[in-house]
Design a protein around this motif. Structure first.
Motif, PDB file in Angstrom:
ATOM      1  N   THR A   1       0.866  -1.185   0.000  1.00  0.00           N
ATOM      2  CA  THR A   1       0.000   0.000   0.000  1.00  0.00           C
ATOM      3  C   THR A   1       0.900   1.232   0.000  1.00  0.00           C
ATOM      4  O   THR A   1       2.110   1.110   0.217  1.00  0.00           O
ATOM      5  CB  THR A   1      -0.847   0.066   1.290  1.00  0.00           C
ATOM      6  OG1 THR A   1       0.070   0.260   2.398  1.00  0.00           O
ATOM      7  CG2 THR A   1      -1.668  -1.188   1.516  1.00  0.00           C
ATOM      8  N   PRO A   2       0.350   2.424  -0.177  1.00  0.00           N
ATOM      9  CA  PRO A   2       1.156   3.620   0.082  1.00  0.00           C
ATOM     10  C   PRO A   2       1.686   3.568   1.516  1.00  0.00           C
ATOM     11  O   PRO A   2       1.035   2.992   2.399  1.00  0.00           O
ATOM     12  CB  PRO A   2       0.158   4.769  -0.089  1.00  0.00           C
ATOM     13  CG  PRO A   2      -0.919   4.212  -0.971  1.00  0.00           C
ATOM     14  CD  PRO A   2      -1.026   2.758  -0.593  1.00  0.00           C
ATOM     15  N   GLY A   3       2.858   4.166   1.730  1.00  0.00           N
ATOM     16  CA  GLY A   3       3.446   4.145   3.073  1.00  0.00           C
ATOM     17  C   GLY A   3       4.000   5.479   3.525  1.00  0.00           C
ATOM     18  O   GLY A   3       4.551   5.594   4.610  1.00  0.00           O
ATOM     19  N   MET A   4       3.856   6.492   2.661  1.00  0.00           N
ATOM     20  CA  MET A   4       4.330   7.841   3.038  1.00  0.00           C
ATOM     21  C   MET A   4       3.165   8.805   3.148  1.00  0.00           C
ATOM     22  O   MET A   4       3.322  10.001   2.907  1.00  0.00           O
ATOM     23  CB  MET A   4       5.286   8.395   1.970  1.00  0.00           C
ATOM     24  CG  MET A   4       6.609   7.708   1.840  1.00  0.00           C
ATOM     25  SD  MET A   4       7.553   8.604   0.558  1.00  0.00           S
ATOM     26  CE  MET A   4       8.835   7.407   0.236  1.00  0.00           C
ATOM     27  N   GLY A   5       1.985   8.291   3.438  1.00  0.00           N
ATOM     28  CA  GLY A   5       0.843   9.180   3.646  1.00  0.00           C
ATOM     29  C   GLY A   5      -0.083   9.317   2.450  1.00  0.00           C
ATOM     30  O   GLY A   5      -1.043  10.090   2.476  1.00  0.00           O
TER      31      GLY A   5
END
Ligand code: CAA
Length: 258
Positions: free
Chosen positions: A138-142
């Protein structure tokens, strides 16, 4: 000025231009890029001659995401224990404005990095996407949070679930970017826009950034109250007196930052 391996940093008047510079990896964001970005932005924030930053990449890629080669072999203990990507939140604590100037790919962490900036100017070649799902993550930086706030649930959900990229025109229609600029003019126009901001009274710049960001963290009533108190506070500054006197006297204001 400090030298970096993965960035080029130059000052143009009151504007700090930061260019991601890992061309062979399409500016993939690894730990060194993060450390150098944090150092460059801390130096920018501390330099009273600098009023606004522009963060850009290459013609082909703003950044094609987090560095997949750096991440691929990591396990849960390293990722969670090391709070992988946690450092990016420090980047969002930069007090002066940062404009993302995006040409080409802004994918995964690249899209997320652009969204951490205060607004995005897009070249007509820009492409935004959150393709992490294709890597079974998944996205992991917001990205899931900032994209949903920027473009709404429907488009954010579709982009995260399918990995579909959107072009500059769709990004502008969705409100992800403030406007589109011809690719050949992107950096110059972004620096010009940043200089416009750098020429404003410095405390008013900080206050405007802080209060727009508060809109994403508070209720409407709290946000309006916060805005009004900051607005009141600026009447304790010399620059407010100068700004209003300059308007009445039909001349440009001369700011002291006090
Ligand atoms: N990480 C590491 N290396 C990358 C990279 C990435 N995210 N993206 C591109 N590269 C490297 C490629 O491996 C390639 O290196 P080699 O020459 O050593 O093989 C080089 O950059 C050039 O890339 P391509 O040959 O793939 O270039 P292309 O023009 O054919 O394709 C692209 C361009 C469509 C952007 C393609 O590179 C791509 O799909 N990249 C990955 C995009 C992606 O999945 N991003 C999300 C990463 S995960 C993430 O970001 C997590 C998070 O939320 C923070």
């Amino acid at each position: 000025m400090a030298e970096y391996d993965t960035l080029m940093v130059e000052q143009r008047g009151g504007v700090t231009l930061i260019t991601l510079n890992r061309p062979k990896a399409l500016n993939a964001l690894n730990s060194q890029v993060l450390a150098e970005l944090l150092a460059a932005l801390a130096a920018f924030d501390a330099d009273a001659t600098q009023g606004c930053a522009v963060l850009t990449g290459s013609e082909k890629a703003f950044a094609a995401g987090a560095d997949i080669k750096e991440m691929s072999a990591q396990g849960f203990a390293e990722m969670y224990g090391g709070n992988f990507f946690g450092g990016y939140e420090r980047l969002t604590q930069t007090r002066k404005p940062i404009i993302a100037a995006v040409a080409g790919y802004a994918l995964g962490g690249g899209c997320e990095l652009a969204m951490m900036c205060d607004f995005i100017l897009a070249a007509d070649t820009a492409k935004f996407g959150q393709p992490e799902i294709k890597l079974a993550v998944t996205p992991g930086m917001g990205g899931s949070q900032r994209l949903a706030r920027a473009v709404g649930k429907a488009k954010a959900m579709e982009m995260c679930l399918t990995g579909r990229m959107i072009d500059a025109a769709e990004a502008e229609r969705a409100g992800l970017v403030s406007r589109i600029v011809p690719a050949a003019e992107l950096v110059e126009e972004s620096v010009r826009t940043a200089q416009t901001i750098a020429d404003m009274a410095p405390l008013a710049v900080l206050a405007n950034k802080e209060m727009v960001n508060a809109a994403f963290e508070t209720t409407l009533a709290q946000g309006v109250q916060f805005e009004r108190r900051l607005f009141h506070g600026l009447f304790g500054t010399a620059d407010q007196k100068e700004g209003m006197a300059a308007f009445v006297e039909k001349r440009p204001g001369q700011w002291t930052g006090k």
